[in-house]
Scaffold this motif. Structure first.
Motif, short mmCIF file in Angstrom:
data_model
loop_
_atom_site.label_atom_id
_atom_site.label_comp_id
_atom_site.label_asym_id
_atom_site.label_seq_id
_atom_site.Cartn_x
_atom_site.Cartn_y
_atom_site.Cartn_z
N THR A 9 10.05 13.91 -5.42
CA THR A 9 9.94 13.83 -6.88
C THR A 9 11.06 14.64 -7.50
OG1 THR A 9 8.45 15.74 -6.98
CG2 THR A 9 7.43 13.56 -6.80
N GLN A 10 11.62 14.11 -8.57
CA GLN A 10 12.71 14.78 -9.28
C GLN A 10 12.34 14.88 -10.75
OE1 GLN A 10 17.01 13.83 -8.51
NE2 GLN A 10 16.90 12.98 -10.59
N THR A 11 12.26 16.10 -11.27
CA THR A 11 11.88 16.31 -12.65
C THR A 11 13.07 16.17 -13.58
OG1 THR A 11 12.15 18.69 -12.40
CG2 THR A 11 9.95 17.79 -12.01
N ASP A 12 12.78 16.02 -14.85
CA ASP A 12 13.82 15.88 -15.87
C ASP A 12 14.50 17.22 -16.11
OD1 ASP A 12 15.40 14.80 -17.76
OD2 ASP A 12 13.83 14.38 -19.23
N GLY A 13 15.81 17.19 -16.36
CA GLY A 13 16.54 18.42 -16.66
C GLY A 13 17.80 18.55 -15.83
N GLU B 118 1.01 -5.73 4.80
CA GLU B 118 0.00 -5.95 5.82
C GLU B 118 0.60 -6.17 7.21
OE1 GLU B 118 -2.21 -9.35 4.65
OE2 GLU B 118 -0.48 -10.71 4.62
N ALA B 119 1.90 -6.49 7.27
CA ALA B 119 2.56 -6.68 8.56
C ALA B 119 3.17 -5.39 9.09
CB ALA B 119 3.64 -7.75 8.45
N GLY B 120 3.06 -4.29 8.31
CA GLY B 120 3.59 -3.01 8.75
C GLY B 120 5.03 -2.76 8.34
N ASN B 121 5.63 -3.67 7.55
CA ASN B 121 7.00 -3.48 7.07
C ASN B 121 7.03 -2.48 5.92
OD1 ASN B 121 8.29 -5.59 8.75
ND2 ASN B 121 7.00 -6.96 7.55
N VAL B 122 7.93 -1.51 5.99
CA VAL B 122 7.99 -0.43 5.00
C VAL B 122 9.28 -0.55 4.19
CG1 VAL B 122 8.07 2.07 4.66
CG2 VAL B 122 6.62 1.08 6.46
N ILE B 123 9.16 -0.43 2.87
CA ILE B 123 10.34 -0.39 2.00
C ILE B 123 10.29 0.88 1.16
CG2 ILE B 123 10.67 -2.89 1.87
CD1 ILE B 123 9.33 -2.83 -0.89
N GLU B 124 11.47 1.36 0.80
CA GLU B 124 11.58 2.54 -0.06
C GLU B 124 11.71 2.10 -1.51
OE1 GLU B 124 14.78 4.99 1.26
OE2 GLU B 124 14.09 5.05 3.34
N VAL B 125 11.03 2.81 -2.39
CA VAL B 125 11.01 2.45 -3.80
C VAL B 125 11.32 3.68 -4.64
CG1 VAL B 125 9.59 1.56 -5.70
CG2 VAL B 125 9.26 0.66 -3.38
N ALA B 126 12.18 3.51 -5.63
CA ALA B 126 12.49 4.58 -6.59
C ALA B 126 11.91 4.20 -7.95
CB ALA B 126 13.99 4.80 -6.70
N VAL C 189 0.85 -1.19 0.00
CA VAL C 189 0.00 0.00 0.00
C VAL C 189 0.89 1.24 0.00
CG1 VAL C 189 -1.68 1.34 1.34
CG2 VAL C 189 -1.91 -1.15 1.15
N LEU C 190 0.55 2.20 -0.85
CA LEU C 190 1.31 3.45 -0.90
C LEU C 190 1.19 4.16 0.43
CD1 LEU C 190 2.86 5.63 -2.50
CD2 LEU C 190 0.63 6.57 -3.15
N GLN C 191 2.34 4.39 1.07
CA GLN C 191 2.35 5.08 2.36
C GLN C 191 2.64 6.57 2.19
OE1 GLN C 191 5.69 4.58 5.22
NE2 GLN C 191 4.13 3.80 6.63
N ASP C 192 3.63 6.89 1.34
CA ASP C 192 4.01 8.29 1.21
C ASP C 192 4.77 8.51 -0.10
OD1 ASP C 192 4.26 10.95 1.90
OD2 ASP C 192 6.05 10.65 3.12
N ASN D 241 10.34 8.99 -5.55
CA ASN D 241 10.64 8.12 -4.42
C ASN D 241 9.40 7.98 -3.55
OD1 ASN D 241 13.40 9.75 -5.01
ND2 ASN D 241 13.86 7.69 -4.31
N ILE D 242 9.01 6.74 -3.29
CA ILE D 242 7.82 6.47 -2.49
C ILE D 242 8.15 5.41 -1.44
CG2 ILE D 242 6.27 7.01 -4.42
CD1 ILE D 242 5.86 3.99 -4.80
N THR D 243 7.24 5.22 -0.49
CA THR D 243 7.36 4.12 0.46
C THR D 243 6.11 3.25 0.36
OG1 THR D 243 6.47 5.56 2.22
CG2 THR D 243 8.87 5.31 2.08
N LEU D 244 6.33 1.94 0.45
CA LEU D 244 5.25 0.96 0.42
C LEU D 244 5.22 0.22 1.74
CD1 LEU D 244 5.51 -0.71 -3.12
CD2 LEU D 244 3.99 1.15 -2.39
#
Length: 209
Positions: A149-153, A167-175, A142-145, A161-164
């Motif tokens: 954001t980094q734009t082109d240029g 259901e167990a409450g474990n959070v990972i960072e995703v680019a 689930v999308l947490q936050d 960059n987001i965090t997911l």
């Protein structure tokens, strides 16, 4: 007399692919440094085995017009080799390359099941560098936050960059780089649903933070 189709496990060194019945499990476009494009995909046979496939940029236009994700085809002619790339999306140690003689015919093949997700708990990603870990499985969360954001240029590639959270409450960072980031932001900005946003990632590359 027609040749019998080969299966993915039947691929051995020096065995040219003459005929294979396949389903396109995943399909994506790769932009090369010279600005040209080629297709990459994961195909699956009736046994459920998969292999990474790449096309040459000269066949890009024909392939992208012919191939649709999750559809089934009869594939004729192709070369295979040891997959030496850093980004491995399959357990298979080989990779299939479409050549100038490769042809693809749309065919209804019910024996080849649709792609089935094999979700990996987020905690396994958190422990990936202390345990034996297989990076080719799928992730759901689930999308947490939306962290950044980094734009082109300015010599920088667009990235989100987001965090997911699972259901167990474990959070990972995703680019999410380039087109993936743009697709996410477009969907996220237009999403008026009051419920949570669920994301599925396939073939994601992971590294230590």
């Amino acid at each position: 007399m027609s040749r019998p189709p080969i299966i993915i496990k039947g691929l051995v060194k020096g065995n040219h692919v003459r005929k294979m019945l396949i389903r396109v499990a995943n399909l994506w476009v790769v932009k090369e440094k010279n600005g040209l494009h080629h297709l990459e995909m994961v195909i699956q046979d009736a046994k459920g085995d998969q292999i990474h496939v790449t096309t040459r940029n000269r066949e890009f236009k024909d392939c992208i017009e012919q191939l649709i994700e999750n559809e089934t085809y009869c594939l004729y002619n192709g070369d295979h080799m040891v997959n030496e790339g850093n980004f491995k999306v399959c357990l298979n140690k080989l990779k299939l390359v479409f050549n100038g003689g490769t042809t693809i015919s749309k065919m209804e093949i019910t024996a080849i099941l649709p792609h089935q997700f094999k979700f990996k708990p987020n905690v396994d990603f958190l422990n990936a560098f202390s345990e034996n870990f297989n990076s080719t499985l799928d992730v759901v969360g689930v999308l947490q936050d939306v962290v950044k954001t980094q734009t082109d240029g300015g010599g920088k590639k667009p990235c989100v960059n987001i965090t997911l959270c699972d259901e167990a409450g474990n959070v990972i960072e995703v680019a999410l780089w380039e087109d993936y980031g743009k697709q996410f932001m477009n969907n996220n900005n237009s999403n008026n649903s009051p419920g949570p946003t669920l994301l599925i990632l396939t073939h994601a590359w992971f590294k230590e933070n």
